[in-house]
Structure formats: C-alpha cells, structure tokens
Design an enzyme around this catalytic site. Sequence first.
Site, PDB file in Angstrom:
ATOM      1  CD  GLU A  31      -8.101 -25.419  34.079  1.00  0.00           C
ATOM      2  OE1 GLU A  31      -7.573 -24.198  34.053  1.00  0.00           O
ATOM      3  OE2 GLU A  31      -7.921 -25.729  35.194  1.00  0.00           O
ATOM      4  CD  GLU A  35      -9.032 -23.634  29.763  1.00  0.00           C
ATOM      5  OE1 GLU A  35      -9.616 -22.288  29.163  1.00  0.00           O
ATOM      6  OE2 GLU A  35      -8.323 -23.545  30.728  1.00  0.00           O
ATOM      7  NE  ARG A  86      -7.219 -15.857  34.376  1.00  0.00           N
ATOM      8  CZ  ARG A  86      -7.260 -14.896  33.543  1.00  0.00           C
ATOM      9  NH1 ARG A  86      -7.090 -13.763  33.965  1.00  0.00           N
ATOM     10  NH2 ARG A  86      -7.732 -15.129  32.265  1.00  0.00           N
ATOM     11  CD  GLU A 145     -13.483 -17.108  34.898  1.00  0.00           C
ATOM     12  OE1 GLU A 145     -12.804 -18.097  34.699  1.00  0.00           O
ATOM     13  OE2 GLU A 145     -13.419 -15.708  34.620  1.00  0.00           O
ATOM     14  CD  GLU A 196     -12.789 -20.397  30.534  1.00  0.00           C
ATOM     15  OE1 GLU A 196     -11.791 -20.618  31.256  1.00  0.00           O
ATOM     16  OE2 GLU A 196     -13.022 -19.288  29.975  1.00  0.00           O
ATOM     17  CG  ASP A 217     -32.014 -53.260  36.381  1.00  0.00           C
ATOM     18  OD1 ASP A 217     -32.611 -52.525  37.322  1.00  0.00           O
ATOM     19  OD2 ASP A 217     -31.024 -54.062  37.004  1.00  0.00           O
ATOM     20  CG  HIS A 220     -12.160 -21.159  35.506  1.00  0.00           C
ATOM     21  ND1 HIS A 220     -11.031 -20.922  35.032  1.00  0.00           N
ATOM     22  CD2 HIS A 220     -11.728 -21.766  36.600  1.00  0.00           C
ATOM     23  CE1 HIS A 220      -9.821 -21.142  35.957  1.00  0.00           C
ATOM     24  NE2 HIS A 220     -10.314 -21.730  37.020  1.00  0.00           N
ATOM     25  CD  GLU A 266      -4.882 -23.465  32.010  1.00  0.00           C
ATOM     26  OE1 GLU A 266      -3.973 -23.563  32.779  1.00  0.00           O
ATOM     27  OE2 GLU A 266      -5.663 -23.035  31.763  1.00  0.00           O
ATOM     28  NE  ARG A 316     -10.510 -17.572  38.422  1.00  0.00           N
ATOM     29  CZ  ARG A 316      -9.782 -17.870  37.518  1.00  0.00           C
ATOM     30  NH1 ARG A 316     -10.527 -17.815  36.261  1.00  0.00           N
ATOM     31  NH2 ARG A 316      -8.381 -18.463  37.580  1.00  0.00           N
TER      32      ARG A 316
END
Length: 471
Positions: free
Chosen positions: A133, A221, A340, A359, A131, A52, A270, A213, A361
């Site tokens: 977390e 992580e 970062r 990457e 990645e 359904d 990330h 983390e 983030r």
Amino acid sequence: MDMIREIFELIKSQGVKMVDLRFMDFPGMWQHFTIPVARLSPDDFENGYGFDGSSIRGWRQINESDMLVRPDASTAVIDPFTKDTTMIMFCDIIEPSTMMPYSKCPRTLARRAEDYLKSLGIADTAYFGPEAEFFIFDDVRYGQNNHEGYYHLDSAEGHWNTGRIENPNLGYKPRYKEGYFPVQPSDSQHDIRSEMSLILESLGLTVEAHHHEVATGGQAEIDFKYEPLLKSADQMQLFKYVVKNVARRHNKVATFMPKPLWGDNGSGMHTHMSLWKDGVPLFAGDRYAGLSEMALFYIGGILKHAPALCAFANPTTNSYKRLVPGFEAPTRLAYSQQNRSASIRIPMYNPSPKAKRVEFRAPDASCNPYIAFCAMLMAGLDGIQNRIHPGEPLDKNMYDMEPEELADVPETPASLEEALDALEQDQEFLYKGGVFSEDVVDTWIWYKRDNEVNALRQRPHPWEFELYFDI
C-alpha cells in the site's frame, strides 16, 4: 549465452542508447549508474563494472572500497520514464578480489535462500506475493534542525480539506477510514492507478487489481501476481519505481512510508507465501482452513520468530506507528482464516489447492524485500524442520476481545528498538545453509540502532511541546 544474445537483439530492435545498471543497497534503496550502450559488451556480464562500495550505506570502508556490479541479463526491461531509450538491468554485487558474490548484496541473500530451500528437498519454489500500500499526496514539506522540526502533508482528497477555499471546493473527499472502494469522484486517483498498472504490465508484472485503500488523502493499492522469491523482490523494486514516477508525472508524490498520517490507516505490505515442489502446491491439505500440516508448521515458524522478523520486515521507526491496535494493524501473533485482525491470515477466496497460501500481515514496504522475504522463508522453514505447531487458531475479532482473553496471545514489538533486541536474541535460524551471515545481521543491527533508533531518540518531537512545554 542465448540470453545475452537476446539482450543485444533487444538493444538493436528498441534503439537503446543507454544502459542503466541497478542494484539494491543494504537498507533497501535502489541505486544506479548509467553507461552508453556502446560500452556494453558480452564480457561485461561476467566481468562486471567497478564502483565505490564505501559510498553505499552499510557496506565497505574507504580502504576496501572497490566493488563490481554484474548485470543479470534475465532482468532487462526498457525504462518507461527516460527521454532517451534506456535499458534497465538488475545487478549482483561481486567481490573483485575473489569474483565471488558479496555477502551483503540483497540479491545474493535471495539466491542463497532459494538454493537452501532446494537443498533441503522440502520444496523447489517459494512463492511470494506482496501487497504494498502507498499514499499519493499533492504536497510534502518537512524539516529538522537545532531549533525546529515539522512535517506537513496535503492531498486534494484529504478529508481535512472539506472546508478549504478551492474556488470551487467540489467536495467528495473520503472520510477518515472510509476510503475503501468508493467510485469516482470520491476516488480521485483512479486514472493515475490505471496508468501505473498499464506501465507495470508493460514491464512484465501481472497486475491483478487496483483500488483506493481505507485511509483518506490518497491511500492506494495495486496488487500484482506472486512470483518466486528473487523475482518477486525484483518486481517489488520495479513496482515502487513505477508508482513514484507516475505520481511525479502528475505533479504528485507517492510514498511507501508506513504511517504518514496520524489517526487513519497506515500502509502495510501483506505478504502471501506458499511452497511448491515439481509444480505441486504443498500448502493445501485437510487441516484447519484447508491447510496441510507443512503449512501449519510454516506458520508456527513465522509466529515463533515474528519479533525478530519485524527487524527486517518492519525496519523503520515509523513502522511501529502503524503497528498499533485499532487500524487493521495485525499486532497479535496469531493465525486465522479470513480474520484480518490476526498477524497471519489464511485467505479463503479461492478453494483451489493452487491458491492455498498463508498471508503474513505485519510487514510494510519500507523493508528491503530481498532481505525481508529471505528472513520470512528461513523462519517458515525452521518451523517445518522443527515441527513447530502454531497452536489453536484465533477466529474471533481480536479488537472486540477482553484483555484477559488476549493475555496469552503475544504481540509484535512496539518499537524498532524492541525488534532489534528480539533479533539479537533470536538469529540462529537465519544462519542455516549459510543464507545469512553474522556480519549481515550484526551490520543490520548496528546500522539501524545508530542511524535510526538513536537518531530519533535524540531529537525533540513536536508533540512533546504539546505535552511538556508549560511544565
């Protein structure tokens, strides 16, 4: 046909009794139903099983509810958590009237994105490495009704419990923002993460590392190896399934909610990306940070479309409690090697051309990974096709820069509503190659506005009583 034959050989060798058919709903929740193994036949891999569709969020009306799930034989794994031996298979959603893939099926979107990439001749594979977390708590309580609303979280290792009577309280509770990499006994969840990692390996994921983390209260992580877009999204679903069920096995609860704790780091996802062709990595070159021109243009596309991307990559109202400056949250739309505090980082751990990647983030694991990865790829490809240069890199710590230095650096949206507004204004890049449809985007915006943005706006918040009750 060989793969289907292998499925039945696996069923026989493993003594499988049940088959669990799983698919992804539109907002991003894994759904399933289970059939006795005797009901599985080779024809079902083409004909599928009915269900359904009107009961699935964001899909069909009750007058058009019949839909099919078609098992993908290549995804079969044995469920590590069921009492009776059960085989899991990922499924695609099929329109029964045409036997064609359903446009709102997230795996269909992922297949279309991969096909579109190949059709361009730019590359033949887009690798994604998320990645994700998460937090592991010991207790969660929450509620909302007409006259009250609250939440309560607890963790044996939460720093707020340093003074709690525990008969005895043995201490070693990570301080706020100091949970990154301490050994046991401060890291009280090492064995749980190892158990999760070993089960993930048994399901075919390649685990690279696990660790505590930054946040107190059980933030964790586990990193697993990148894979092509569709397979990476499939593995993300297995990852969340294992994390949640191992936590429950230990009488704990795991959550991928981006910002469950105030005043400490939230949980991101990330996402590492790279393009390859004929086994050759295309993001390595002689430009900034060892990138190719193609990689820079890919970054340019991500940065240009980032506000709209956030509607898919950060799709909850809670996502924007994380995307605030000061908690390693990458709110500034800039790129940089190693940095970062930028929303796009170029990792520099490994000089090999095969390791060269970008990457992003900003995303978090509340997203539907199939849809989020597709949107990221489409933004990057738009950057390559239109040669969108990302400008100069920003290698300073943006948290230490003066406001005037940052005046020309755009930011991620401050709310889900702003992200949806951005998507309304910037969506043409998603329609190339027929990957997304207007129906998909319109339904996403409608669902998020009606069921999340407006629902939250209408309800009193506990902090409002602190601010306004005595006015």
